[in-house]
Motif scaffolding. Structure first.
Motif, short mmCIF file in Angstrom:
data_model
loop_
_atom_site.label_atom_id
_atom_site.label_comp_id
_atom_site.label_asym_id
_atom_site.label_seq_id
_atom_site.Cartn_x
_atom_site.Cartn_y
_atom_site.Cartn_z
N MET A 1 0.84 -1.22 0.00
CA MET A 1 0.00 0.00 0.00
C MET A 1 0.86 1.25 0.00
N ARG A 2 0.26 2.35 -0.41
CA ARG A 2 0.99 3.61 -0.53
C ARG A 2 1.23 4.23 0.85
N ALA A 3 0.30 4.03 1.76
CA ALA A 3 0.41 4.69 3.08
C ALA A 3 1.62 4.21 3.87
N SER A 4 2.29 3.16 3.38
CA SER A 4 3.52 2.71 4.07
C SER A 4 4.54 3.82 4.13
N TYR A 5 4.42 4.78 3.22
CA TYR A 5 5.45 5.83 3.21
C TYR A 5 5.33 6.75 4.43
N TYR A 6 4.26 6.63 5.21
CA TYR A 6 4.19 7.39 6.46
C TYR A 6 5.21 6.88 7.48
N ILE B 1 7.45 11.23 -4.82
CA ILE B 1 7.41 11.69 -3.43
C ILE B 1 8.38 12.85 -3.22
N ASP B 2 8.61 13.61 -4.28
CA ASP B 2 9.59 14.73 -4.19
C ASP B 2 9.20 15.75 -3.11
N GLN B 3 7.91 15.96 -2.89
CA GLN B 3 7.51 16.94 -1.87
C GLN B 3 7.70 16.40 -0.46
N HIS B 4 7.56 15.07 -0.31
CA HIS B 4 7.88 14.45 1.00
C HIS B 4 9.37 14.68 1.29
N VAL C 1 -0.06 20.94 -3.61
CA VAL C 1 -0.81 20.46 -2.44
C VAL C 1 -0.77 18.93 -2.45
N SER C 2 -0.15 18.38 -1.43
CA SER C 2 -0.02 16.92 -1.35
C SER C 2 -0.44 16.45 0.04
N VAL C 3 -1.45 15.57 0.09
CA VAL C 3 -1.90 15.00 1.37
C VAL C 3 -0.74 14.26 2.03
N GLY C 4 -0.12 13.37 1.27
CA GLY C 4 0.94 12.54 1.84
C GLY C 4 2.12 13.34 2.31
N THR D 1 -10.81 13.43 -5.75
CA THR D 1 -10.33 12.57 -6.84
C THR D 1 -10.74 11.12 -6.60
N ASP D 2 -10.88 10.74 -5.32
CA ASP D 2 -11.25 9.34 -5.01
C ASP D 2 -12.71 9.05 -5.32
N MET D 3 -13.42 10.07 -5.86
CA MET D 3 -14.80 9.86 -6.32
C MET D 3 -14.88 9.88 -7.85
N GLY E 1 -8.39 16.45 -11.70
CA GLY E 1 -7.52 17.58 -11.37
C GLY E 1 -6.39 17.23 -10.42
N VAL E 2 -6.27 15.96 -10.01
CA VAL E 2 -5.24 15.63 -8.99
C VAL E 2 -4.21 14.64 -9.52
N HIS E 3 -4.68 13.47 -9.97
CA HIS E 3 -3.72 12.43 -10.40
C HIS E 3 -3.49 12.48 -11.91
N LEU F 1 -8.53 0.36 -6.25
CA LEU F 1 -9.54 0.40 -5.18
C LEU F 1 -10.82 1.09 -5.60
N ARG F 2 -10.75 2.33 -6.04
CA ARG F 2 -11.98 3.09 -6.35
C ARG F 2 -12.55 2.63 -7.69
N ALA F 3 -11.71 2.20 -8.62
CA ALA F 3 -12.22 1.64 -9.88
C ALA F 3 -13.02 0.39 -9.58
C1 EPZ Z 1 -3.67 10.36 -0.77
O1 EPZ Z 1 -2.68 9.91 -1.67
C2 EPZ Z 1 -4.71 9.26 -0.69
N1 EPZ Z 1 -4.08 8.04 -0.18
C3 EPZ Z 1 -5.29 8.99 -2.08
O2 EPZ Z 1 -6.37 8.10 -1.89
C4 EPZ Z 1 -5.86 10.28 -2.66
O3 EPZ Z 1 -6.23 10.03 -4.00
C5 EPZ Z 1 -4.82 11.41 -2.60
O4 EPZ Z 1 -4.30 11.55 -1.27
C6 EPZ Z 1 -5.41 12.75 -3.01
O5 EPZ Z 1 -6.46 13.07 -2.14
C7 EPZ Z 1 -3.90 7.93 1.15
O6 EPZ Z 1 -4.22 8.81 1.92
C8 EPZ Z 1 -3.28 6.64 1.61
P1 EPZ Z 1 -1.12 13.36 -2.89
P2 EPZ Z 1 -1.29 10.75 -1.81
O7 EPZ Z 1 0.25 13.35 -2.36
O8 EPZ Z 1 -0.93 11.30 -0.49
C9 EPZ Z 1 1.40 14.50 -6.77
C10 EPZ Z 1 -7.62 6.15 -2.16
O9 EPZ Z 1 -8.32 5.81 -3.13
N2 EPZ Z 1 2.55 14.46 -5.86
O10 EPZ Z 1 -2.12 14.32 -2.35
O11 EPZ Z 1 -0.32 9.90 -2.50
C11 EPZ Z 1 0.78 13.11 -6.94
O12 EPZ Z 1 1.44 12.40 -7.97
C12 EPZ Z 1 -6.27 6.75 -2.40
O13 EPZ Z 1 -7.98 6.07 -0.96
C13 EPZ Z 1 3.80 14.85 -6.34
O14 EPZ Z 1 3.95 15.22 -7.50
O15 EPZ Z 1 -1.76 11.90 -2.78
C14 EPZ Z 1 -0.64 13.46 -7.28
O16 EPZ Z 1 -0.73 13.74 -8.66
C15 EPZ Z 1 -5.87 6.71 -3.87
N3 EPZ Z 1 4.86 14.82 -5.50
C16 EPZ Z 1 -0.90 14.74 -6.50
O17 EPZ Z 1 0.37 15.28 -6.17
C17 EPZ Z 1 4.72 14.42 -4.18
O18 EPZ Z 1 5.73 14.44 -3.45
C18 EPZ Z 1 -1.65 14.53 -5.19
O19 EPZ Z 1 -1.01 13.49 -4.49
C19 EPZ Z 1 3.45 14.03 -3.71
C20 EPZ Z 1 2.38 14.07 -4.56
#
Ligand code: EPZ
Length: 432
Positions: free
Chosen positions: A92-97, A124-127, A165-168, A307-309, A330-332, A374-376
């Motif tokens: 899973m992606r959340a492992s990066y926490y 993960i450049d912003q992380h 803006v990046s959640v992660g 985006t998850d909708m 607008g996000v992925h 997952l959402r698909a």
């Molecule tokens: C979280 O992912 C969620 N996952 C995703 O939900 C969700 O789609 C996403 O946030 C946006 O809301 C978890 O919380 C585990 P981001 P995350 O960093 O943190 C780009 C689901 O279905 N980006 O906000 O990975 C990235 O490529 C999952 O539950 C960079 O370019 O999302 C994306 O295009 C799927 N560099 C956009 O930003 C970075 O360092 C938003 O990504 C980080 C992100």
């Protein structure tokens, strides 16, 4: 191989109980690594990503006790850093926490690269920007491919302006900063409810975080954190998914344990499409009205349409009678792999980059389809519930990562749906 089989085409009526939010749960569980004490986490969803997260921490030395179906106690007093199991981390992606939590606690992190849903590039450049701004030195190990961060001189509070803006990245920077020396300001921070929930959890453990929910978050470093009991938010995406199911089947669902405020962008769009939505305190009632108007929509960061909708709303647009609706991601980078599966069900969708032009055919027809993420996957469930006849969905492990007990929740509101186990058609015994 497990499949979901749906005999669809009928309106669903009844009550749905929403579970705890997956994306908060994963951040809080991984964030608990910062706390050398017992934490009790309540309202956790019973999904595979939650069990994977606890298995990772247990492997690292944490003691985990399941108190009941939705409540776990986790004690990270004896948890060691740098030893998370790669095969679980890659699920899973959340492992990066783990990166932010290990760095925040041990001043050192060593974690394999994360897995998760494929939507194109997810760097993960912003992380890394957050970790290095605090004094960490990031590299990818040439021998293992693991992410490695070292902060021999400790972590110092700083001012970080996120490029996007990046959640992660926001959550990971908070995790790394809570025990840093001095104050950290994160500008252009994510405002999602799960960023707020994670911050409130950490504050209950003694952290000093303010501004969460806005795009400027301030973290004053503290020396020590202590355990707490924390009840996580209800899952806004699970709720939005069942709202779409009510609209797609033309029935009426009373969706309980929600925070209507978190669903406003979904509510607004459904009402624009002619769906009836009634908001109560912690409940939302969604009813189809027999017609669905075409609509254009764009997914964005919170408080925009999540985006998850994307996939769930696309199914609804396929059921509009007439016209063409435009759905923009607008996000992925690439969220439209599921369109291939919907085309098997008669959808007419033209994808050009981040824009999907969805023809209002008014119906979907049953087929055998795959959950590609997952959402698909849950969008295929919605499509199967709307299509008259038998739809089969393969690769349902994707769905079970994020939707608690979806088959029984839907059975309770009248869906003809079941999970079956079939021998993998391509499984063959190698003659010995
Ligand atoms: C979280 O992912 C969620 N996952 C995703 O939900 C969700 O789609 C996403 O946030 C946006 O809301 C978890 O919380 C585990 P981001 P995350 O960093 O943190 C780009 C689901 O279905 N980006 O906000 O990975 C990235 O490529 C999952 O539950 C960079 O370019 O999302 C994306 O295009 C799927 N560099 C956009 O930003 C970075 O360092 C938003 O990504 C980080 C992100």
């Amino acid at each position: 191989m497990e499949k979901i089989v749906i005999n669809g085409g009928k309106p669903l009526y009844g009550e749905i109980e929403i579970s705890g939010m997956k994306n908060t749960a994963l951040a809080v569980i991984m964030g608990s690594l910062l706390i050398e004490d017992k934490c009790v986490i309540e309202n956790l969803p019973d999904i595979s990503d939650v069990s994977t997260s606890f298995q990772i921490l247990e492997h690292m030395g944490a003691s985990v006790r399941k108190i009941n179906k939705t409540t776990y106690e986790v004690d990270n007093t004896r948890t060691k850093g740098g030893i998370s199991p790669s095969e679980l981390v890659r699920k899973m992606r959340a492992s990066y926490y783990l990166l932010g939590a290990e760095l925040g606690r041990f001043r050192y992190a060593n974690v394999d690269q994360q897995g998760g849903c494929w939507f194109g590039e997810r760097p993960i450049d912003q992380h890394i920007k957050g970790f290095e701004a605090l004094g960490g030195k990031f590299e990818i190990s040439e021998t293992t491919g693991y992410y490695n961060i070292d902060a021999p001189d400790g972590l110092k509070g700083t001012h970080i302006f996120m490029d996007l803006v990046s959640v992660g990245a926001t959550i990971n920077t908070i995790l790394a900063a809570v025990k840093a020396e001095g104050t950290t300001i994160i500008e252009n921070a994510a405002r999602e409810p799960h960023v707020v929930d994670l911050s409130i959890f950490l504050n209950k453990c003694g952290a000093n975080i303010s501004g969460m929910g806005t795009n400027i978050i301030k973290i004053k470093g503290v020396q020590k954190l202590h355990g707490c009991t924390y009840n996580i938010l209800p899952d806004m995406i699970e709720a939005g998914t069942y709202m779409t199911i009510a609209a797609a089947t033309g029935g009426s669902l009373k969706i309980k344990n929600v925070i209507p405020k978190h669903l406003e962008s979904i509510t607004a769009k459904l009402m624009e499409m002619g769906v009836e939505v009634e908001e109560l305190d912690d409940t939302i009632i969604v009813s189809g009205t027999g017609t669905l108007n075409k609509a254009n929509m764009k997914t964005q960061v919170y408080p925009g349409l999540p985006t998850d909708m994307n996939a769930q709303m696309c199914v609804l647009l396929c059921l509009v009678k007439g016209g063409t609706s435009y759905l923009t991601e607008g996000v992925h980078e690439n969220k439209y792999r599921y369109c291939e599966e919907l085309r098997r069900m008669g959808a007419v969708i033209k994808v050009d980059g981040r824009v999907a032009a969805v023809e209002g055919k008014g119906i979907l027809t049953p087929a055998v389809v795959k959950a590609v993420d997952l959402r698909a996957g849950v969008a295929m469930v919605i499509a199967g519930l709307a299509a008259k006849g038998k739809t089969e969905i393969e690769d349902i492990y994707h769905i079970e990562r994020g939707y608690e007990d979806i088959v029984n929740k839907l059975k309770k509101v009248g869906a003809d749906i079941k999970k079956i186990n079939v021998p993998d058609p391509y499984q063959y015994e190698i003659a010995n």
